[in-house]
Design a protein around this motif. Sequence first.
Motif, PDB file in Angstrom:
ATOM      1  N   GLY A 394      20.068  28.600  71.174  1.00 33.75           N
ATOM      2  CA  GLY A 394      20.581  27.355  71.238  1.00 33.75           C
ATOM      3  C   GLY A 394      21.689  27.206  70.835  1.00 33.75           C
ATOM      4  O   GLY A 394      22.599  26.298  71.125  1.00 33.75           O
ATOM      5  N   ALA A 395      22.270  28.036  69.907  1.00 35.62           N
ATOM      6  CA  ALA A 395      23.513  27.899  69.308  1.00 35.62           C
ATOM      7  C   ALA A 395      23.809  29.127  68.567  1.00 35.62           C
ATOM      8  O   ALA A 395      22.848  29.977  68.277  1.00 35.62           O
ATOM      9  CB  ALA A 395      23.724  26.782  68.343  1.00 35.62           C
ATOM     10  N   THR A 396      25.120  29.350  67.861  1.00 28.98           N
ATOM     11  CA  THR A 396      25.409  30.507  67.206  1.00 28.98           C
ATOM     12  C   THR A 396      25.155  30.214  65.494  1.00 28.98           C
ATOM     13  O   THR A 396      25.977  29.217  65.140  1.00 28.98           O
ATOM     14  CB  THR A 396      26.880  31.100  67.380  1.00 28.98           C
ATOM     15  N   PHE A 397      24.460  30.876  64.708  1.00 27.69           N
ATOM     16  CA  PHE A 397      24.328  30.924  63.539  1.00 27.69           C
ATOM     17  C   PHE A 397      25.193  31.705  62.727  1.00 27.69           C
ATOM     18  O   PHE A 397      25.258  32.903  63.130  1.00 27.69           O
ATOM     19  CB  PHE A 397      22.729  30.911  63.177  1.00 27.69           C
ATOM     20  N   ARG A 398      25.529  31.338  61.533  1.00 27.44           N
ATOM     21  CA  ARG A 398      26.248  32.057  60.565  1.00 27.44           C
ATOM     22  C   ARG A 398      25.345  32.974  59.752  1.00 27.44           C
ATOM     23  O   ARG A 398      24.225  32.308  59.463  1.00 27.44           O
ATOM     24  CB  ARG A 398      27.301  31.176  59.786  1.00 27.44           C
ATOM     25  N   PRO A 399      25.570  34.274  59.460  1.00 31.31           N
ATOM     26  CA  PRO A 399      24.695  34.964  58.666  1.00 31.31           C
ATOM     27  C   PRO A 399      24.493  34.219  57.237  1.00 31.31           C
ATOM     28  O   PRO A 399      25.021  33.544  56.487  1.00 31.31           O
ATOM     29  CB  PRO A 399      25.109  36.267  58.657  1.00 31.31           C
ATOM     30  N   LEU A 400      23.037  34.388  56.626  1.00 32.16           N
ATOM     31  CA  LEU A 400      22.862  34.123  55.413  1.00 32.16           C
ATOM     32  C   LEU A 400      22.870  35.209  54.312  1.00 32.16           C
ATOM     33  O   LEU A 400      22.871  36.265  54.805  1.00 32.16           O
ATOM     34  CB  LEU A 400      21.351  33.474  55.171  1.00 32.16           C
ATOM     35  N   SER A 401      23.321  34.890  53.043  1.00 29.78           N
ATOM     36  CA  SER A 401      23.128  35.958  52.001  1.00 29.78           C
ATOM     37  C   SER A 401      22.182  36.353  52.055  1.00 29.78           C
ATOM     38  O   SER A 401      20.888  35.666  51.888  1.00 29.78           O
ATOM     39  CB  SER A 401      23.976  35.314  50.747  1.00 29.78           C
ATOM     40  N   PRO A 402      21.683  37.713  51.500  1.00 23.87           N
ATOM     41  CA  PRO A 402      20.444  38.264  51.103  1.00 23.87           C
ATOM     42  C   PRO A 402      19.764  37.484  49.989  1.00 23.87           C
ATOM     43  O   PRO A 402      18.497  37.422  50.021  1.00 23.87           O
ATOM     44  CB  PRO A 402      20.569  39.735  50.940  1.00 23.87           C
ATOM     45  N   SER A 403      20.476  36.905  49.010  1.00 22.11           N
ATOM     46  CA  SER A 403      19.815  36.135  47.889  1.00 22.11           C
ATOM     47  C   SER A 403      19.133  34.917  48.352  1.00 22.11           C
ATOM     48  O   SER A 403      18.048  34.527  47.971  1.00 22.11           O
ATOM     49  CB  SER A 403      20.758  35.935  46.957  1.00 22.11           C
ATOM     50  N   VAL A 404      19.948  34.277  49.321  1.00 22.56           N
ATOM     51  CA  VAL A 404      19.142  33.031  49.862  1.00 22.56           C
ATOM     52  C   VAL A 404      18.095  33.526  50.846  1.00 22.56           C
ATOM     53  O   VAL A 404      16.905  32.601  50.659  1.00 22.56           O
ATOM     54  CB  VAL A 404      20.169  32.115  50.748  1.00 22.56           C
ATOM     55  N   VAL A 405      18.063  34.596  51.558  1.00 21.41           N
ATOM     56  CA  VAL A 405      16.905  34.751  52.219  1.00 21.41           C
ATOM     57  C   VAL A 405      15.932  35.328  51.442  1.00 21.41           C
ATOM     58  O   VAL A 405      14.498  34.918  51.593  1.00 21.41           O
ATOM     59  CB  VAL A 405      17.160  36.022  53.243  1.00 21.41           C
ATOM     60  N   GLY A 406      16.123  35.994  50.164  1.00 19.39           N
ATOM     61  CA  GLY A 406      14.795  36.203  49.143  1.00 19.39           C
ATOM     62  C   GLY A 406      14.373  35.176  48.639  1.00 19.39           C
ATOM     63  O   GLY A 406      13.273  34.962  48.355  1.00 19.39           O
ATOM     64  N   ARG A 407      15.364  34.160  48.323  1.00 20.08           N
ATOM     65  CA  ARG A 407      14.696  32.970  47.726  1.00 20.08           C
ATOM     66  C   ARG A 407      13.768  32.103  48.776  1.00 20.08           C
ATOM     67  O   ARG A 407      12.604  31.612  48.315  1.00 20.08           O
ATOM     68  CB  ARG A 407      15.624  31.852  47.266  1.00 20.08           C
ATOM     69  N   ALA A 408      14.199  32.202  50.191  1.00 23.64           N
ATOM     70  CA  ALA A 408      13.219  31.548  51.026  1.00 23.64           C
ATOM     71  C   ALA A 408      12.122  32.251  51.051  1.00 23.64           C
ATOM     72  O   ALA A 408      11.007  31.503  51.310  1.00 23.64           O
ATOM     73  CB  ALA A 408      14.170  31.634  52.290  1.00 23.64           C
ATOM     74  N   LEU A 409      12.200  33.637  51.298  1.00 20.92           N
ATOM     75  CA  LEU A 409      10.763  34.358  51.372  1.00 20.92           C
ATOM     76  C   LEU A 409       9.867  34.121  50.214  1.00 20.92           C
ATOM     77  O   LEU A 409       8.726  34.069  50.361  1.00 20.92           O
ATOM     78  CB  LEU A 409      11.182  35.845  51.388  1.00 20.92           C
ATOM     79  N   GLY A 410      10.636  34.133  48.848  1.00 25.11           N
ATOM     80  CA  GLY A 410       9.671  33.608  47.865  1.00 25.11           C
ATOM     81  C   GLY A 410       9.179  32.274  48.050  1.00 25.11           C
ATOM     82  O   GLY A 410       7.992  32.009  47.607  1.00 25.11           O
ATOM     83  N   ALA A 411       9.986  31.386  48.398  1.00 24.49           N
ATOM     84  CA  ALA A 411       9.424  30.103  48.359  1.00 24.49           C
ATOM     85  C   ALA A 411       8.457  29.751  49.461  1.00 24.49           C
ATOM     86  O   ALA A 411       7.622  28.759  49.344  1.00 24.49           O
ATOM     87  CB  ALA A 411      10.481  28.928  48.555  1.00 24.49           C
ATOM     88  N   GLY A 412       8.533  30.151  50.730  1.00 21.24           N
ATOM     89  CA  GLY A 412       7.506  30.198  51.766  1.00 21.24           C
ATOM     90  C   GLY A 412       8.154  29.089  52.754  1.00 21.24           C
ATOM     91  O   GLY A 412       8.071  29.621  53.937  1.00 21.24           O
ATOM     92  N   ARG A 413       8.227  28.150  52.364  1.00 25.43           N
ATOM     93  CA  ARG A 413       8.793  26.846  52.932  1.00 25.43           C
ATOM     94  C   ARG A 413       9.627  25.917  52.441  1.00 25.43           C
ATOM     95  O   ARG A 413       9.428  25.899  51.188  1.00 25.43           O
ATOM     96  CB  ARG A 413       7.713  26.350  53.986  1.00 25.43           C
ATOM     97  N   GLY A 414      10.377  25.067  52.888  1.00 29.94           N
ATOM     98  CA  GLY A 414      11.279  24.299  52.307  1.00 29.94           C
ATOM     99  C   GLY A 414      12.527  23.929  53.024  1.00 29.94           C
ATOM    100  O   GLY A 414      12.630  23.980  54.293  1.00 29.94           O
ATOM    101  N   TRP A 415      13.590  23.580  52.445  1.00 30.64           N
ATOM    102  CA  TRP A 415      14.866  23.182  53.143  1.00 30.64           C
ATOM    103  C   TRP A 415      16.020  24.145  52.358  1.00 30.64           C
ATOM    104  O   TRP A 415      15.751  24.191  51.126  1.00 30.64           O
ATOM    105  CB  TRP A 415      15.209  21.613  52.658  1.00 30.64           C
TER     106      TRP A 415
END
Length: 711
Positions: A394-415
């Motif tokens: 649907g659109a082109t996303f910019r990459p996320l930093s690995p630290s942000v992805v790691g925090r998201a994997l640890g949190a499970g769900r959120g914003w």
Amino acid sequence: MFESGRPLGAVLAGVEVPQQGARTVLGVWAGRAAVAAAHFEGRKQGLAPGPVPAMGFEVRPVRPVPWSAPGLAVLVTCLVLVAGGPAWAVVAVAAAAVVVVPLLGWLPIGWWLVGAVAACALAVNRLPRGWAWRSFVAAGIGVTAWALAGIFDRLHIVGLPQSLLWPGTMRWALVAAFAVLFRNAARGRGAVPWPLALASWLPLAAGVARADPVLLGVGAAAVILVGLPGRGLWLPALVAAGLVAGGGDAARRTGLVATTEATLARLENVQAPARALLASLPERALARMVRLDPGERLVVLGRLAAWVGLREALPGASLDLTDPSGEPAGSWGDATIGTEERPRELASRALGSGWQVAVLAPPSPQDLLAGLRAAGVAAPVAVFDRSGAPTSRGATFRPLSPSVVGRALGAGRGWLRVGVGEREFRAYFHARRDAVLVVPWVRPPVAEAGLMVAALTLWGLFPATLWERRRRWLALWAQRRTFGGRMRVLSVAAAVLPVLLLGQLLPQQWDRQQGKARLEFARAVSQLLATERWQEGNSWLVRELGGAVAVYRSGKLVSSTRPDLAALGQIPWMPPPEAYVRSIRGWQEPVVVSSGDETGVFAPMRGGEPVVVGVVGLRLQALGRSPSPGEWFVITGILAMLVALGMAERLGQRLGRPLRRLVAAAHRLERGEPVAGLDTRGDEDVEALGRAFSTMAHEVQRREEELRRGR
């Protein structure tokens, strides 16, 4: 009715018959209308693939149309019966209409909220004026504002309008009802220091900006208590527009989370529903389908997919048919591109003579993206791996930093914050295995959101202000030839004329810029398709922009990445005539066709035979529709006119009040009355005129006194 994919004709279509026991009143049916509908072998009304030994008809009531002749006749009859009667009869008929009309389906059920708010506005106007009652009403309004997101979600009300020129009847009535309620609730307020009144608006502004129900509730209660003056409708209409816009945004956020979680839960276990769907397909219909030619076979395959509810039960999956040699013989759904991994087989069913039908799902993570898009998530979606690289649709996303992805994997769900194109959005994320699924909460920019709130304020303000200030409008019309009236006309003309001139020039320039941008995008797509890596280009176009690729040879469609869309007519069977002519002449300039929110690019190719490659269904505005320049200039022109009227009113009063005193003093001088203590404070010119008039009046009265003494 169809047999082997060929239409045979209609047996009965939309014949209206009255229900049993219906009577006529004023020439219309007193009972509800009904239609005769076909049903097959006891199944629900709809499409039934394969041969059916028995077909019957049933009489079903239909939804009445309020603007039809029967509906208008019944409404006029009720109005005639209650007109001129007691007040309680009018109130009873109005209350019954608010409850019964949406219940019968004549109007959307959201009108219940409009009726409830209007009734509360009338009730609040009759309450005693006291601090205790005002606190009670403010608390009730705060609770309502807090629950507004859930009410909007349950009643399917959209807060922000799609067009600034007309917000919709229900949204307009809702803002007007809320504005009257807030004005009535704020009456009787005592003197409040202006810093405290200004500070009471901060929670409401933060709630609208963040779409936070708690802040909306606290802000609405605070504004009712100390923020509104209790007179006029400007500020109450602004509060109402902010609440409607903020509540609509909060409802969209809640719906986004609920749809995402429900779709992910449905995709957790897909094998059992897939096997059940295949088992429900009628054997005779499948046996007859394999004997059809490819075109008819695709139509019947799509009819089977619609009949078993494939899209609703397994969003993003496709129904595929394989011939005895193992080659694909038909596919209905989101077909895969050859450069991608093979799709996952959820379930399969063997047919006679070596044929096989199967339910396939795209490979991971495309299954999540396709499932969310098929489930109705209109926003772009993306899946980020551990390194932060996105796979989007649907659109082109910019990459996320690995630290942000790691925090998201640890949190499970959120914003979190995610970049989409050139903008950033708050996005809901859900960690799934070693990847993070991200769904942006698409909201308009601050300037566009402010313009939408201003448009809602104007529309909600218009009817009540027009009625309540009708005497003021008549007085302004009577003063049109006075100095103040001419000042109003001059101020409005000076404010609106530049807006009108820009409104004539800039929209045309904007249209040219939009056309130029579309042409540049079409040229880039055409060059991509003309290169040797066109398969990779197809994958990018289909996955990230939501398009479908179609190949036309000698003016006819020969292949496409979505055969099901071609069968449904969403992919044209012939290219645009201009693109076909350009392919014959060897001119490789692409042709751009826009229809609503979707754009199609048709690129002529070089070669001996005229070939056109089209990419249709591209959503270039996947991040929301922006107001057109015409809408911008209409709303800003109205705002400029209102501001100019207010400034002209102030200026006219400042200049007209001393002049009216001078006229009154001249009349007193004419009658021989003494003129003393003339107050002409204001501008320097007016003060000089007042001093000169006072001096003249004093001299005239002195000479008249001397003449009387001489006699």
